[in-house]
Structures are given as C-alpha cells and as structure tokens.
Scaffold this active site. Structure first.
Site, PDB file in Angstrom:
ATOM      1  N   ASP A 177       0.785  -1.226  -0.098  1.00  0.00           N
ATOM      2  CA  ASP A 177       0.104   0.011   0.046  1.00  0.00           C
ATOM      3  C   ASP A 177       0.781   1.210  -0.264  1.00  0.00           C
ATOM      4  O   ASP A 177       1.789   1.203   0.680  1.00  0.00           O
ATOM      5  CB  ASP A 177      -0.720   0.311   1.179  1.00  0.00           C
ATOM      6  N   ASP A 198      -0.715  -2.911  -4.546  1.00  0.00           N
ATOM      7  CA  ASP A 198      -1.862  -2.693  -3.541  1.00  0.00           C
ATOM      8  C   ASP A 198      -2.170  -1.348  -3.525  1.00  0.00           C
ATOM      9  O   ASP A 198      -1.997  -0.615  -4.861  1.00  0.00           O
ATOM     10  CB  ASP A 198      -1.440  -3.272  -2.034  1.00  0.00           C
ATOM     11  N   ASP A 199      -3.444  -0.935  -2.770  1.00  0.00           N
ATOM     12  CA  ASP A 199      -3.986   0.249  -2.896  1.00  0.00           C
ATOM     13  C   ASP A 199      -2.884   1.438  -2.896  1.00  0.00           C
ATOM     14  O   ASP A 199      -1.476   1.443  -2.330  1.00  0.00           O
ATOM     15  CB  ASP A 199      -4.624   0.768  -1.635  1.00  0.00           C
ATOM     16  N   HIS A 220      -3.964  -1.667  -6.740  1.00  0.00           N
ATOM     17  CA  HIS A 220      -5.511  -1.750  -6.605  1.00  0.00           C
ATOM     18  C   HIS A 220      -6.353  -0.583  -6.617  1.00  0.00           C
ATOM     19  O   HIS A 220      -7.412  -0.421  -6.515  1.00  0.00           O
ATOM     20  CB  HIS A 220      -5.474  -2.421  -5.209  1.00  0.00           C
ATOM     21  N   ARG A 251     -12.139   2.864  -5.654  1.00  0.00           N
ATOM     22  CA  ARG A 251     -12.857   1.882  -4.928  1.00  0.00           C
ATOM     23  C   ARG A 251     -13.423   2.377  -3.704  1.00  0.00           C
ATOM     24  O   ARG A 251     -12.561   2.919  -2.789  1.00  0.00           O
ATOM     25  CB  ARG A 251     -11.650   0.648  -4.661  1.00  0.00           C
ATOM     26  N   LYS A 253     -14.689  -0.015  -0.210  1.00  0.00           N
ATOM     27  CA  LYS A 253     -14.903  -1.327   0.508  1.00  0.00           C
ATOM     28  C   LYS A 253     -15.271  -1.164   1.826  1.00  0.00           C
ATOM     29  O   LYS A 253     -14.441  -0.587   2.680  1.00  0.00           O
ATOM     30  CB  LYS A 253     -13.575  -2.258   0.038  1.00  0.00           C
TER      31      LYS A 253
END
Ligand SMILES: *[C@@H]1O[C@H](CO)[C@@H](O)[C@H](O)[C@H]1NC(C)=O
Ligand SMILES: *[C@@H]1O[C@H](CO)[C@@H](O)[C@H](O)[C@H]1NC(C)=O
Ligand SMILES: *[C@@H]1O[C@H](CO)[C@@H](O)[C@H](O)[C@H]1NC(C)=O
Length: 360
Positions: A177, A198-199, A220, A251, A253
């Site tokens: 991340d 990742d993010d 991501h 995103r 979540k």
C-alpha cells in the site's frame, strides 16, 4: 513572573536553535534536541527503527540516501513524529530492500516477517520530495494530529511486479500500500507517484483528506476502506489523479460483517482511469469478498462525481460495480461527472444514482 517565564522561553528556544547532524543511529539522540537536523547518507542497521521524535517547528533536511538493513522483523523502518515539522527529502531515496522480503505473500503470511510500515508518519506541517524504493510491504502509515501536506513523493515498488524464486510465479511484491491513512486532522497528499501492488491510498477512517494530482500505477487503485465496525470516513476529495494499469481505478470497500460506521461526502473530480484489469470503479459492501453478499452496517451517502472523470475501459472489464447492502446506501448520488468508454456491462444495485449513463 511573566518576564521570568518569557526569559526562560527565549533561552530554551535559543538552546534548540542548533543544527544537529545525523550520519548514524548513534547521532539521533543529540540531534533531536535541535530544531534543524541534517541527515547524511547512511545504512540503518537491520532490525532497528530509525526514529525521529522531534521538537515542534523542527526542519529536517535529507542530504543523502538512506538504506535499511535486511532482517525478518516487525518494523517499522522509519518513524517520525512532532508538530509543525518541515521535512525536505531533497529528492533523496529511502531504500527498503524489498527484494530481500518479497515472496508474493505480502504482510500477513510467509516465512519472512516484513517490517511495516516502512514509513510511520505522525507529524503535522509538510513532508516533501522523497523517493521510496522497494518497500518490504506497506509504505506510509499516516496519522496526523494537526494539518499535514505530503507532496512530491515517488514510491517505486515496480520491481515487485516481477515474480521471483520465492513467489511461485506471482508478483513478488504484495500488500505494498502506498499511503494508509487514519488521520485526525486535515491531510493533503499531492503530486505523488505510486507504483506498487496494492492500494495507492487506503483511507480507513478520518475526515478532511484531499488526494490531488497523483499518479497511481500497477496496484489496486485509490481506495476508501476497508471500512470496518465503528469507522467513520467523511469529507474526502479525490481530484485530478491519474490511475493507469493495475486492478482497479477507484474503490470503496466496507466489511460485510461491520455493524456500525459510515462513509459520506466523497467527491471525485477530474480523475482519469485507464488500463485497469478488474473494475474502473468498485463500491462493494461485501469485503473481503468481491461482489459477494453485502452487509448493511456501514451507511454510504453523498458519493458524487463532479467535473469530468474519465474512464477508458478495456473490453471484458466492468467499468462500474456498486454492491450495496439492504438500506445502507442512502440519498441521491450525483454522477453526472463520470464518463465511461468501453468495457463490459455495469453491475449497479443502487437506484439512487443520478446523471450517469454508460455511453457518457
Ligand atoms: C512552525 O515552525 C516554524 C519554524 O520552522 C515557525 O517559524 C512557525 O512559527 C511555527 N508555526 C507554528 C504554528 O508553530
Ligand atoms: C473538509 O475538508 C477540507 C480539507 O481538509 C476542510 O478544509 C474543510 O473545512 C472540511 N469541511 C468540513 C465540512 O468538515
Ligand atoms: C439492514 O438489514 C436488516 C435486515 O434486513 C434490516 O432490519 C435493517 O433495517 C437494515 N439496515 C438498514 C440501515 O437499512
């Protein structure tokens, strides 16, 4: 009494108006008594945190590259705290030697413990112009008690896109991340480049985060969450970012089993998404599943697209998926500022979205 206090204050300020120099960890204790600190190139010994607990108003100047030794341990590698801190990276590199740790399994499993985060930031003020190379796992953890602006940071974990001898054919880097945020005061992240697995940013809780003019690739995407029980995320501005390649563009979540919490006041403007392989935009209340059975404990409201956000989506990729729980997405969401070209059919289960059509 008043005069005496003033004199004491002036003397103590003067005593700190020194310049400390750090060329190894043994220099840190003396240097942090000064409000100007110059840091030369050195290697931080494996298994130790380079910690800067700073006096208010300190200026830190990075004057050479910092390398972190290799060892299976919990970390963090670097930790900085203090109020009204000016951190000048001057374009130098903090090298985490991620290739020693990467095994494709990320932070939660594998034989090697990855020190994380690489950069723990609990300052206010400014933090600018630093390159982060090859983080073992998560890069920045940010928790600021007063306003902070982070700018011109380059995170380059792109080497982790390749498999290695430990990763069984998977990309070697994982859970890298860029910015994990749980701020207590306004936070701006601007003009940064993140190449990772990742993010790009994950906003887990907090209010008043502005993510502006950044470039994310390989990961991501720009994420809010995962939002769990009790987490409140509000007043987030995501503007003029470019997401190229990677799994998702944008995103939100929320954890399926979360029983309270909210995400509100999320404004996207001027963002460009292209080259993603899963979703242009994914709003999903079934985390950790993807488009599974959604929970409804986290309330989502006022999620809007203003200005012009442009998604260019490859065939077979879902441009927009919205998976709301029963009754937990609320109010009108104005998506007039979202234009999509290409891609498969959208998957949207919320009727409160207005102004959005697939053909743009
Ligand atoms: C912040 O620190 C600077 C020195 O770097 C000082 O001039 C300024 O007054 C400080 N501001 C606050 C609000 O303390
Ligand atoms: C939202 O966040 C911005 C930027 O941090 C801040 O300036 C503004 O006051 C916040 N607005 C509200 C209503 O909290
Ligand atoms: C969540 O679902 C339950 C069961 O269907 C329902 O009783 C509850 O009102 C829902 N919550 C919201 C916020 O609508």
């Amino acid at each position: 009494m008043f005069t005496q206090a003033l004199v004491v204050a002036l003397v103590s300020t003067a005593a700190h108006a020194c310049t400390g120099t750090i060329s190894s960890l043994t220099d840190v204790a003396a240097a942090v008594l000064c409000t100007t600190i110059n840091i030369n190139s050195f290697t931080v010994p494996a298994g130790q945190t380079f910690t800067l607990a700073l006096l208010a108003g300190t200026t830190v100047n990075i004057l050479g590259d910092i390398t972190f030794g290799e060892k299976s341990w919990a970390g963090p590698l670097f930790s900085i705290s203090g109020s009204n801190i000016t951190f000048n990276g001057n374009g130098h590199t903090f090298n985490g030697n991620g290739q020693f740790y990467w095994d494709g399994k990320g932070s939660s499993s594998g034989a090697i413990t990855k020190p994380r985060p690489m950069m723990k930031v609990k300052t206010s003020g400014t933090f600018t112009n630093l390159k982060i190379l090859n983080s073992p796992a998560q890069v920045f953890s940010v928790d600021n008690a007063a306003p902070l602006t982070i700018s011109a940071i380059t995170i380059d974990d792109s080497l982790g896109d390749q498999p290695n001898s430990m990763s069984a054919g998977q990309p070697a880097g994982a859970n890298t991340d860029g910015f994990d945020v749980g701020n207590q005061a306004p936070l701006t992240i601007t003009g940064c480049t993140v190449m990772n697995q990742d993010d790009c940013i994950a906003i887990n809780s907090g209010a008043g985060v502005s993510f502006l003019n950044n470039h994310c690739s390989g990961g991501h995407g720009i994420s809010i969450g995962s939002v769990d029980t009790g987490d409140v995320v509000s007043n987030i501005t995501i503007s003029n970012n470019v997401v190229t390649s990677g799994a998702n563009g944008l995103r939100i979540k929320t954890v399926a089993t979360a029983t309270s919490g909210s995400v509100s006041g999320i404004t996207y403007s001027g963002n460009t998404v292209s080259g993603v392989t899963k979703f242009g935009l994914l709003i999903d209340q079934s985390y950790p599943a993807t488009l599974g059975t959604p929970g409804n404990g986290t309330i989502l409201s006022a999620i809007n697209f203003v200005g012009t956000n442009t998604f260019t989506i490859a065939s077979g990729v879902v441009p927009v998926a919205v998976n709301c729980g029963s009754g937990s997405c609320q109010g009108a969401w104005n998506w007039a500022g979202l234009k999509v070209t290409g891609g498969a059919a959208n998957k949207i289960n919320y009727a409160g979205i207005t102004g959005f059509s697939l053909s743009g």
